[in-house]
Write a protein that holds these residues in place. Structure first.
Motif, PDB file in Angstrom:
ATOM      1  N   PRO A   1       0.802  -1.218   0.000  1.00 53.19           N
ATOM      2  CA  PRO A   1       0.000   0.000   0.000  1.00 53.19           C
ATOM      3  C   PRO A   1       0.838   1.273   0.000  1.00 53.19           C
ATOM      4  O   PRO A   1       0.446   2.265  -0.610  1.00 53.19           O
ATOM      5  N   GLY A   2       1.997   1.236   0.654  1.00 51.64           N
ATOM      6  CA  GLY A   2       2.812   2.445   0.729  1.00 51.64           C
ATOM      7  C   GLY A   2       3.252   2.929  -0.643  1.00 51.64           C
ATOM      8  O   GLY A   2       3.428   4.121  -0.875  1.00 51.64           O
ATOM      9  N   ARG A   3       3.402   2.008  -1.575  1.00 51.19           N
ATOM     10  CA  ARG A   3       3.825   2.381  -2.918  1.00 51.19           C
ATOM     11  C   ARG A   3       2.628   2.477  -3.858  1.00 51.19           C
ATOM     12  O   ARG A   3       2.477   3.457  -4.593  1.00 51.19           O
ATOM     13  N   ASN A   4       1.755   1.470  -3.814  1.00 52.05           N
ATOM     14  CA  ASN A   4       0.721   1.374  -4.834  1.00 52.05           C
ATOM     15  C   ASN A   4      -0.423   2.367  -4.664  1.00 52.05           C
ATOM     16  O   ASN A   4      -1.022   2.796  -5.655  1.00 52.05           O
ATOM     17  N   LEU A   5      -0.753   2.728  -3.418  1.00 49.28           N
ATOM     18  CA  LEU A   5      -1.870   3.663  -3.241  1.00 49.28           C
ATOM     19  C   LEU A   5      -1.575   5.031  -3.847  1.00 49.28           C
ATOM     20  O   LEU A   5      -2.375   5.534  -4.650  1.00 49.28           O
ATOM     21  N   PRO A   6      -0.434   5.660  -3.493  1.00 49.39           N
ATOM     22  CA  PRO A   6      -0.154   6.954  -4.130  1.00 49.39           C
ATOM     23  C   PRO A   6      -0.029   6.826  -5.644  1.00 49.39           C
ATOM     24  O   PRO A   6      -0.575   7.660  -6.386  1.00 49.39           O
ATOM     25  N   LEU A   7       0.654   5.767  -6.109  1.00 47.68           N
ATOM     26  CA  LEU A   7       0.826   5.624  -7.558  1.00 47.68           C
ATOM     27  C   LEU A   7      -0.517   5.478  -8.257  1.00 47.68           C
ATOM     28  O   LEU A   7      -0.739   6.059  -9.318  1.00 47.68           O
ATOM     29  N   ALA A   8      -1.420   4.679  -7.665  1.00 46.40           N
ATOM     30  CA  ALA A   8      -2.703   4.451  -8.320  1.00 46.40           C
ATOM     31  C   ALA A   8      -3.540   5.726  -8.341  1.00 46.40           C
ATOM     32  O   ALA A   8      -4.179   6.043  -9.345  1.00 46.40           O
ATOM     33  N   MET A   9      -3.542   6.468  -7.242  1.00 44.17           N
ATOM     34  CA  MET A   9      -4.378   7.674  -7.206  1.00 44.17           C
ATOM     35  C   MET A   9      -3.825   8.758  -8.115  1.00 44.17           C
ATOM     36  O   MET A   9      -4.525   9.307  -8.961  1.00 44.17           O
ATOM     37  N   VAL A  10      -2.539   9.072  -7.929  1.00 47.99           N
ATOM     38  CA  VAL A  10      -1.942  10.125  -8.746  1.00 47.99           C
ATOM     39  C   VAL A  10      -1.887   9.677 -10.211  1.00 47.99           C
ATOM     40  O   VAL A  10      -2.222  10.441 -11.124  1.00 47.99           O
ATOM     41  N   GLY A  11      -1.518   8.420 -10.431  1.00 46.64           N
ATOM     42  CA  GLY A  11      -1.414   7.908 -11.798  1.00 46.64           C
ATOM     43  C   GLY A  11      -2.738   7.944 -12.527  1.00 46.64           C
ATOM     44  O   GLY A  11      -2.792   8.311 -13.708  1.00 46.64           O
ATOM     45  N   SER A  12      -3.824   7.588 -11.834  1.00 48.87           N
ATOM     46  CA  SER A  12      -5.096   7.573 -12.565  1.00 48.87           C
ATOM     47  C   SER A  12      -5.544   8.993 -12.898  1.00 48.87           C
ATOM     48  O   SER A  12      -6.115   9.229 -13.965  1.00 48.87           O
ATOM     49  N   VAL A  13      -5.253   9.970 -12.019  1.00 52.78           N
ATOM     50  CA  VAL A  13      -5.591  11.365 -12.352  1.00 52.78           C
ATOM     51  C   VAL A  13      -4.798  11.809 -13.584  1.00 52.78           C
ATOM     52  O   VAL A  13      -5.346  12.406 -14.524  1.00 52.78           O
ATOM     53  N   LEU A  14      -3.490  11.503 -13.604  1.00 52.80           N
ATOM     54  CA  LEU A  14      -2.657  11.946 -14.723  1.00 52.80           C
ATOM     55  C   LEU A  14      -3.092  11.291 -16.030  1.00 52.80           C
ATOM     56  O   LEU A  14      -3.200  11.941 -17.075  1.00 52.80           O
ATOM     57  N   LEU A  15      -3.361   9.977 -15.956  1.00 49.57           N
ATOM     58  CA  LEU A  15      -3.743   9.241 -17.162  1.00 49.57           C
ATOM     59  C   LEU A  15      -5.053   9.782 -17.729  1.00 49.57           C
ATOM     60  O   LEU A  15      -5.165  10.077 -18.935  1.00 49.57           O
ATOM     61  N   VAL A  16      -6.037   9.928 -16.846  1.00 54.41           N
ATOM     62  CA  VAL A  16      -7.338  10.409 -17.299  1.00 54.41           C
ATOM     63  C   VAL A  16      -7.228  11.848 -17.793  1.00 54.41           C
ATOM     64  O   VAL A  16      -7.783  12.210 -18.835  1.00 54.41           O
ATOM     65  N   GLY A  17      -6.446  12.676 -17.065  1.00 55.38           N
ATOM     66  CA  GLY A  17      -6.260  14.064 -17.487  1.00 55.38           C
ATOM     67  C   GLY A  17      -5.660  14.141 -18.888  1.00 55.38           C
ATOM     68  O   GLY A  17      -6.125  14.912 -19.738  1.00 55.38           O
ATOM     69  N   ALA A  18      -4.639  13.307 -19.156  1.00 62.21           N
ATOM     70  CA  ALA A  18      -3.999  13.325 -20.472  1.00 62.21           C
ATOM     71  C   ALA A  18      -5.002  12.940 -21.558  1.00 62.21           C
ATOM     72  O   ALA A  18      -5.043  13.558 -22.636  1.00 62.21           O
ATOM     73  N   LEU A  19      -5.840  11.944 -21.288  1.00 68.24           N
ATOM     74  CA  LEU A  19      -6.832  11.529 -22.279  1.00 68.24           C
ATOM     75  C   LEU A  19      -7.844  12.652 -22.543  1.00 68.24           C
ATOM     76  O   LEU A  19      -8.230  12.890 -23.685  1.00 68.24           O
ATOM     77  N   TYR A  20      -8.252  13.344 -21.479  1.00 64.28           N
ATOM     78  CA  TYR A  20      -9.223  14.434 -21.648  1.00 64.28           C
ATOM     79  C   TYR A  20      -8.635  15.559 -22.500  1.00 64.28           C
ATOM     80  O   TYR A  20      -9.281  16.067 -23.424  1.00 64.28           O
ATOM     81  N   VAL A  21      -7.387  15.952 -22.183  1.00 65.96           N
ATOM     82  CA  VAL A  21      -6.757  17.043 -22.930  1.00 65.96           C
ATOM     83  C   VAL A  21      -6.622  16.644 -24.397  1.00 65.96           C
ATOM     84  O   VAL A  21      -6.927  17.419 -25.313  1.00 65.96           O
ATOM     85  N   ALA A  22      -6.200  15.390 -24.632  1.00 67.42           N
ATOM     86  CA  ALA A  22      -6.042  14.924 -26.012  1.00 67.42           C
ATOM     87  C   ALA A  22      -7.385  14.920 -26.737  1.00 67.42           C
ATOM     88  O   ALA A  22      -7.466  15.255 -27.925  1.00 67.42           O
ATOM     89  N   THR A  23      -8.452  14.555 -26.022  1.00 71.96           N
ATOM     90  CA  THR A  23      -9.769  14.521 -26.646  1.00 71.96           C
ATOM     91  C   THR A  23     -10.182  15.899 -27.134  1.00 71.96           C
ATOM     92  O   THR A  23     -10.666  16.070 -28.259  1.00 71.96           O
ATOM     93  N   ILE A  24      -9.985  16.922 -26.287  1.00 68.03           N
ATOM     94  CA  ILE A  24     -10.356  18.284 -26.681  1.00 68.03           C
ATOM     95  C   ILE A  24      -9.525  18.725 -27.889  1.00 68.03           C
ATOM     96  O   ILE A  24     -10.037  19.306 -28.844  1.00 68.03           O
ATOM     97  N   PHE A  25      -8.229  18.392 -27.843  1.00 68.27           N
ATOM     98  CA  PHE A  25      -7.352  18.770 -28.952  1.00 68.27           C
ATOM     99  C   PHE A  25      -7.861  18.163 -30.261  1.00 68.27           C
ATOM    100  O   PHE A  25      -8.037  18.861 -31.262  1.00 68.27           O
ATOM    101  N   VAL A  26      -8.151  16.864 -30.230  1.00 68.40           N
ATOM    102  CA  VAL A  26      -8.607  16.192 -31.452  1.00 68.40           C
ATOM    103  C   VAL A  26      -9.964  16.740 -31.884  1.00 68.40           C
ATOM    104  O   VAL A  26     -10.176  17.066 -33.055  1.00 68.40           O
ATOM    105  N   ALA A  27     -10.872  16.883 -30.917  1.00 74.74           N
ATOM    106  CA  ALA A  27     -12.227  17.308 -31.263  1.00 74.74           C
ATOM    107  C   ALA A  27     -12.229  18.702 -31.863  1.00 74.74           C
ATOM    108  O   ALA A  27     -12.876  18.958 -32.884  1.00 74.74           O
TER     109      ALA A  27
END
Lengths: 479, 245
Positions: free
Chosen positions: A262-288
């Motif tokens: 948990p000490g490693r995976n919890l921060p990685l999963a939370m921060v990582g999922s925000v970054l991943l989803v954020g990147a997809l959203y930004v790319a979507t607006i760019f393409v659209a």
């Protein structure tokens, strides 16, 4: 009922039924297990991928399938910036949530941190309102599923015009999902990984092709339009609108008790999922905005992304993106049902609601009462309609929780109890948590007054329930 | 040290006995007696679907699980062997068994099956196996005079005859008598089916873990398939090295 006469005499830390919080006592948390006082080992079995798929699976959806048209209409191509700002705000909350989760890797997530740092009353308000908030959100996802399923049928040429199929489809799927969670010995969480994986694959192909198209690899490059057609202010107000599409990263913390390392995976999963989803959203607006320009895009409204896909890939493209939308609603609904039942378990364990809610059924090994408390109200709400308002109420309740998570971090750090030993510490915590709290509470100002009123009523009812049922229960600082 | 001739058992073998304790799985008395000469670790476990937090299950069923494991430990103690007990709630049986086996330094893991009187033991060799561990285990368990058949199933580049000869040599070193021990070899491409076919002749089966292949991914590993198909309990000798210390 009727047996309240004893409660005065029993004294401290029990609820109206005479139950005290089940404090597990001296547990030991290792990378692979939690060991209870008696020496029983609770295996941790969700890895980083599983954690990410809960976070990404809950969040992904609105930012791609609802907001691109609306956001581009308000802020132009700079709407990509609005999504980036949303991601930064989400990170300001994800970091404090990560620290608290590594210090208290237990089922319950935000509720657990708040009840331990700020006390039983705020805990009860957040715990009960997040249960209801998740129920509202799940109902919203199910109706979204119905809409996408109907659109897929229509696009595939099945004659459904004129027949109201959305609500029946949503109900059927809701029943199936609850049944899967109730009786499924094969794992609902593993299904989640596949759904999210397939969804990401479709989106990456779509955005990759669209991105290459926009910069002119196929045919002529699209003419870039003015980036800030309405000036900088709408970029920020639009960020408030689209922040809804980041709600859910804290759901990772509700399964914290089952996460490996948990000490490693919890921060990685939370921060990582925000970054991943954020990147997809930004790319979507760019393409659209590259395909259509923000003006025509805004006229398409909530189906903008389908038109973008049709322009890029014809009917196949449209069906692919509708399928992706379908998968997004499935993953969000499934992840929400999973975290609802854990939220119910956490407050029931702490004696804030009757103990019966955390009973489980040995034959199937599933928490049937908690799942019924998630699935039952969801189906009622779907059948009644009006889920859009409730979705915003759910956002309101989440924002309250996020703000309080930031406050909880400050409270914990101010006078660190001896047991407080997080593996991950937020750098410059007063600044991060302060900004996170201000941003979370501030975004509430952008919501419709009706949602705010309903949300407030729910919180008051939750507080009233606590006063009635569990006034003597103390949770602050109890690990 | 392993060379020293008077030390017939190189190290006392540890057998991990995982039991699905809340589903009423139990061990027959004859199996307990058979295992008692080894150091036994009883692992009572319960597998939950992922939608159920392990903490929730332990709140409700911890007492019941601990009592059931203690009952099994009592049976071993009656047979004259103090055992270590562990209780675990998990979403993933293999992960838990593998972790505990590593932590206790298990020589072998039991896959329980109903057992009658144990007189005939099959040692099936169908791939690389840690012969020293195998010999420690078998020599300890059959000290009561049970008969042992070492059966090499060759094929696919595995030299069964050499492996059987080495196993026989080591077992005799560890103190088995010549008339307790039989050996044979068969050339086959389907060792799992062959072992299951002959399993009614034996009361217990000892075999190695076998490697991971695409086939084992799909159908479960060889030992699990044998345990499913055979009527006898299976002891799986672990390949993994022991932890330091």
């Amino acid at each position: 009922m009727g047996t309240v006469d004893e409660s005065g005499a029993v004294g401290e830390n029990v609820n109206r039924d005479g139950d005290a919080p089940q404090v597990v006592g001296a547990t030991t948390v290792t990378d692979e297990t939690t060991v209870t006082e008696e020496g029983t080992e609770l295996e941790r079995s969700i890895g980083l991928v599983g954690g990410l798929s809960i976070g990404v699976g809950t969040m992904i959806g609105a930012g791609i399938f609802v907001f691109p048209g609306l956001a581009a209409g308000r802020a132009g191509p700079a709407a990509a910036g609005s999504f980036a700002i949303g991601a930064v705000i989400a990170l300001l909350v994800a970091l404090p949530a990560s620290e608290l989760a590594t210090a208290m890797p237990k089922s319950g997530g935000g509720y657990y941190f708040i009840s331990r740092a700020l006390g039983a009353l705020p805990g009860a308000v957040v715990g009960i309102s997040i249960w209801l908030g998740l129920v509202f959100a799940t109902a919203f996802y199910l109706v979204g599923f119905g809409n996408y399923a109907a659109a897929v049928l229509a696009e595939a040429g099945v004659p459904v015009a004129g027949v109201p199929v959305v609500v029946p489809l949503a109900l059927v799927f809701g029943v199936a999902l609850t049944a899967l969670n109730l009786f499924g010995t094969e794992n609902a969480a593993t299904l989640q990984n596949y759904v999210v994986g397939l969804l990401l694959a479709i989106l990456v192909v779509f955005l990759g092709y669209g991105g290459l198209d926009a910069v002119g690899v196929f045919g002529t490059p699209s003419t870039p339009e003015e980036f800030l057609p309405f000036g900088p202010f709408p970029v920020f107000s639009t960020a408030a609108l689209v922040f809804t599409s980041y709600l859910g990263f804290a759901q990772v913390a509700t399964v914290a008790g089952d996460i490996k390392q948990p000490g490693r995976n919890l921060p990685l999963a939370m921060v990582g999922s925000v970054l991943l989803v954020g990147a997809l959203y930004v790319a979507t607006i760019f393409v659209a905005t590259s395909v259509f320009g923000s003006n025509p895009l805004s006229r398409f409204g909530e189906t903008a992304i389908v038109e973008v896909a049709r322009a890029l890939g014809g009917s196949t493209g449209a069906i692919a993106i509708l399928l992706a939308g379908l998968l997004a609603t499935i993953s969000s609904a499934n992840a929400s049902v999973l975290s609802t039942s854990r939220a119910v378990f956490a407050i029931s364990k702490d004696a804030l609601i009757p103990r019966g809610a955390s009973r489980m059924n040995l034959a199937y090994g599933t928490p049937h009462v908690a799942l019924a408390m998630a699935g039952g109200p969801v189906l009622v709400l779907v059948a009644l309609g009006e889920v859009e308002v409730l979705a915003e109420v759910a956002s309101f309740l989440h924002l309250i929780m996020y703000g309080l998570i930031c406050v909880a971090l400050v409270a914990m750090r101010r006078d660190e109890p001896a047991w407080y030993d997080p593996d991950f510490r937020v750098p410059a915590y007063p600044l991060v948590a302060g900004l996170g709290a201000v941003a979370s509470f501030g975004l509430i100002a952008f919501m419709q007054p009706l949602s705010r009123r309903i949300g407030l009523v729910i919180m008051l009812v939750a507080a009233g329930w606590y006063k009635y049922y569990a006034d003597d229960v103390a949770l602050k600082g109890v690990l | 040290m392993a060379e020293s001739p008077e030390l017939s058992i190189r190290e006392p073998p540890t057998v991990l006995v995982p039991v699905r304790v809340l589903e009423g799985q139990s061990l027959s008395e004859t199996l307990v007696e058979f295992l008692a000469p080894a150091d036994v670790v009883v692992l009572g476990y319960h597998v939950l679907p992922e939608q159920t937090p392990t903490e929730q299950a332990s709140m409700q069923f911890e007492e019941r699980a601990r009592t059931a494991v203690a009952d099994i430990a009592d049976v071993f103690e009656t047979a004259g062997d103090a055992v270590e007990t562990r209780v675990a709630f998990t979403h993933d049986r293999d992960q838990t068994v593998e972790r505990v086996a590593g932590e206790v330094g298990a020589t072998a893991v039991l896959l329980p099956n109903p057992a009658g009187d144990i007189e005939e033991v099959l040692v099936a060799l169908r791939g690389v196996i840690n012969t020293d561990r195998l010999a420690d285990l078998v020599a300890t368990l059959v000290a009561g005079g049970e008969r042992v058949t070492v059966w090499g199933l060759g094929g696919d580049g595995f030299d069964a005859a050499t492996a059987v000869a080495a196993a026989r040599e080591t077992l005799l070193d560890r103190g088995l008598s010549g008339d307790q021990l039989r050996t044979e070899t068969t050339a086959t491409e389907t060792p799992v089916y062959d072992i299951i076919d002959r399993s009614p002749e034996f009361d217990a089966i000892v075999m190695g873990e076998g490697g991971e292949t695409l086939l084992t991914q799909l159908f479960g590993d060889d030992a699990e398939r044998v345990a499913e198909g055979a009527v006898a309990p299976v002891l799986v000798v672990r390949a993994a090295p022991e932890p330091p210390e």
